[in-house]
Design a protein around this motif. Structure first.
Motif, PDB file in Angstrom:
ATOM      1  N   TRP A 127       0.206   4.486  -2.115  1.00  0.00           N
ATOM      2  CA  TRP A 127       0.006   5.900  -1.612  1.00  0.00           C
ATOM      3  C   TRP A 127       0.993   6.759  -2.402  1.00  0.00           C
ATOM      4  CZ3 TRP A 127       1.735   7.050   4.166  1.00  0.00           C
ATOM      5  CH2 TRP A 127       1.199   8.294   4.459  1.00  0.00           C
ATOM      6  N   CYS A 137      -1.689   1.445   4.434  1.00  0.00           N
ATOM      7  CA  CYS A 137      -0.485   1.685   5.157  1.00  0.00           C
ATOM      8  C   CYS A 137      -0.414   1.840   6.305  1.00  0.00           C
ATOM      9  CB  CYS A 137       0.437   2.552   4.115  1.00  0.00           C
ATOM     10  SG  CYS A 137       2.090   3.047   4.620  1.00  0.00           S
ATOM     11  N   ILE A 138      -1.202   2.832   6.735  1.00  0.00           N
ATOM     12  CA  ILE A 138      -1.266   3.132   8.186  1.00  0.00           C
ATOM     13  C   ILE A 138      -1.734   2.259   9.051  1.00  0.00           C
ATOM     14  CG2 ILE A 138      -1.765   4.860   9.671  1.00  0.00           C
ATOM     15  CD1 ILE A 138       0.636   5.672   7.971  1.00  0.00           C
ATOM     16  N   LEU A 152      -9.075   1.684  10.279  1.00  0.00           N
ATOM     17  CA  LEU A 152      -8.484   2.051   9.003  1.00  0.00           C
ATOM     18  C   LEU A 152      -8.452   0.587   8.089  1.00  0.00           C
ATOM     19  CD1 LEU A 152      -5.419   4.625   9.738  1.00  0.00           C
ATOM     20  CD2 LEU A 152      -7.632   4.971   8.596  1.00  0.00           C
ATOM     21  N   PHE A 176      -4.459   7.187  -3.199  1.00  0.00           N
ATOM     22  CA  PHE A 176      -3.912   7.969  -2.115  1.00  0.00           C
ATOM     23  C   PHE A 176      -4.970   7.323  -0.886  1.00  0.00           C
ATOM     24  CE2 PHE A 176      -3.820  11.407   0.882  1.00  0.00           C
ATOM     25  CZ  PHE A 176      -2.494  11.410   1.279  1.00  0.00           C
ATOM     26  N   ILE A 177      -6.191   7.682  -1.204  1.00  0.00           N
ATOM     27  CA  ILE A 177      -6.933   7.217   0.030  1.00  0.00           C
ATOM     28  C   ILE A 177      -6.896   5.592   0.463  1.00  0.00           C
ATOM     29  CG2 ILE A 177      -9.388   7.025   0.962  1.00  0.00           C
ATOM     30  CD1 ILE A 177      -9.890   9.522  -0.767  1.00  0.00           C
ATOM     31  N   ASN A 227       0.686  -1.241  -0.116  1.00  0.00           N
ATOM     32  CA  ASN A 227      -0.015  -0.203   0.104  1.00  0.00           C
ATOM     33  C   ASN A 227       0.781   1.259   0.112  1.00  0.00           C
ATOM     34  OD1 ASN A 227      -3.139  -0.470   0.258  1.00  0.00           O
ATOM     35  ND2 ASN A 227      -2.279  -2.045   1.558  1.00  0.00           N
ATOM     36  N   ILE A 228       2.099   1.118   0.526  1.00  0.00           N
ATOM     37  CA  ILE A 228       2.937   2.333   0.553  1.00  0.00           C
ATOM     38  C   ILE A 228       3.289   2.565  -1.082  1.00  0.00           C
ATOM     39  CG2 ILE A 228       5.239   1.191   0.556  1.00  0.00           C
ATOM     40  CD1 ILE A 228       5.764   3.639   2.675  1.00  0.00           C
ATOM     41  N   MET A 248      -0.161   9.976  -4.813  1.00  0.00           N
ATOM     42  CA  MET A 248       0.266  11.265  -4.613  1.00  0.00           C
ATOM     43  C   MET A 248       0.869  11.744  -5.708  1.00  0.00           C
ATOM     44  SD  MET A 248       1.963  11.930  -0.871  1.00  0.00           S
ATOM     45  CE  MET A 248       3.082  10.329  -0.935  1.00  0.00           C
ATOM     46  N   PHE A 283      -3.213   5.170   1.882  1.00  0.00           N
ATOM     47  CA  PHE A 283      -2.907   5.885   3.140  1.00  0.00           C
ATOM     48  C   PHE A 283      -3.722   4.913   4.179  1.00  0.00           C
ATOM     49  CE2 PHE A 283      -4.891   8.005   6.675  1.00  0.00           C
ATOM     50  CZ  PHE A 283      -3.548   8.790   7.434  1.00  0.00           C
ATOM     51  N   ALA A 284      -5.035   4.369   3.847  1.00  0.00           N
ATOM     52  CA  ALA A 284      -5.578   3.581   5.049  1.00  0.00           C
ATOM     53  C   ALA A 284      -5.199   2.084   5.162  1.00  0.00           C
ATOM     54  CB  ALA A 284      -7.253   3.369   4.650  1.00  0.00           C
TER      55      ALA A 284
END
Length: 291
Positions: free
Chosen positions: A27, A80-81, A90, A73-74, A23-24, A31, A77-78
């Protein structure tokens, strides 16, 4: 957290860091796409005049970068984090969002198969709207030229569709030099030519149909797109199936990680009373603490 005990459950590090690493990339790519879209709008002066976003009659290709980039991106982010911090909210959001996208793709595919004639009419309408706005936006112009060159087509169903454009129509009151012509991307390519002749389409529709075939591609882009789909059905189906399996795999991994996290939390056993450190409170607070 010394003194805490777990009954055999643990979070799978392989799943956790696989989701994180996968996912990174999404992400960062999301971006990048949003950044490219903002840069393109900046170059066209859209950011200094936001109202101009809705002024274009056709499709602004920058929207594709912005929408796809924002979704990636969404999701990135969800995922990855959520994986890194073991945040179940998330991770569940990631699974649901990915599931919604999968459902929309599946629904679109089924509707496109069932309502083929309606889809063809909508595609015709979409292309004609963009033909009207051909000279209004350089990105749209490049997209139309690429499409007509790649599929060797002209207009939605034929070269006469370019009558919809104020610069190419054949009306007597049209003062444009491109009157009764077509864009250069409609022209048949001569392998011997190293330089593109951007004026090859001038006045070509004023000639008889039998002569037009010698200069331009007379087939429309809608029929050519249908032919391309039929010729590449295996490839297209393989891509859709691959994307669908990847989405299902991502949902399963995220749900598996959520289950591991919740199992670890459920198996947490507080330390015995003898191992607890009594805070320096009154006896009343102490009895409340132990209870």
């Amino acid at each position: 957290m010394s003194g805490n005990h777990y009954k055999g459950h643990e979070v799978s590090c392989c799943i956790k860091y696989f989701i994180f690493g996968f996912n990174i990339l999404f992400w960062l790519l999301g971006m990048a796409l949003v950044g490219i879209g903002l840069w393109a709008w900046s170059e066209k002066g859209v950011l200094s005049n936001i109202s101009s976003i809705t002024d274009l009659g056709g499709l602004d290709p920058v929207w594709l970068f912005m929408v796809v980039g924002a979704v990636m991106f969404i999701l990135g982010f969800a995922g990855c984090i959520g994986a890194l911090r073991e945040n179940t909210f998330l991770l569940k959001f990631f699974s649901v969002f990915l599931g919604i996208i999968f459902f929309l793709e599946l629904t679109t595919g089924v509707l496109a198969f069932v309502f083929k004639d309606w889809i063809k009419d909508q595609l015709n309408l979409f292309i004609n709207n963009n033909i009207r706005a051909y000279r209004d936006d350089i990105d749209l112009q490049n997209l139309i030229d690429f499409t007509q060159e790649y599929w060797e087509c002209c207009g939605a169903f034929g070269a006469d569709d370019w009558n919809l454009n104020i610069y190419f129509n054949c009306t007597d009151g049209n003062p444009s030099r491109e009157k009764c012509g077509v864009p250069f991307s409609c022209c048949t390519k001569d392998p011997a030519e190293d330089v593109i002749n951007t004026q090859c389409g001038y006045d070509v529709r004023a000639k008889p149909d039998s002569e037009q075939k010698d200069h331009i591609n007379v087939k429309g882009c809608v029929p050519q797109f249908e032919k391309w789909l039929q010729d590449n059905l295996t490839l297209v189906a393989g891509i859709f199936i691959g994307v669908a399996l990847l989405q299902i795999f991502g949902i399963c991994l995220a749900q598996n990680l959520v289950s591991d996290i919740e199992a670890v939390r459920a198996s947490w056993v507080p330390p015995p009373l003898s191992m607890r450190r009594l805070p320096p409170y009154s006896s009343k607070k102490a009895s409340a603490y132990y209870s």
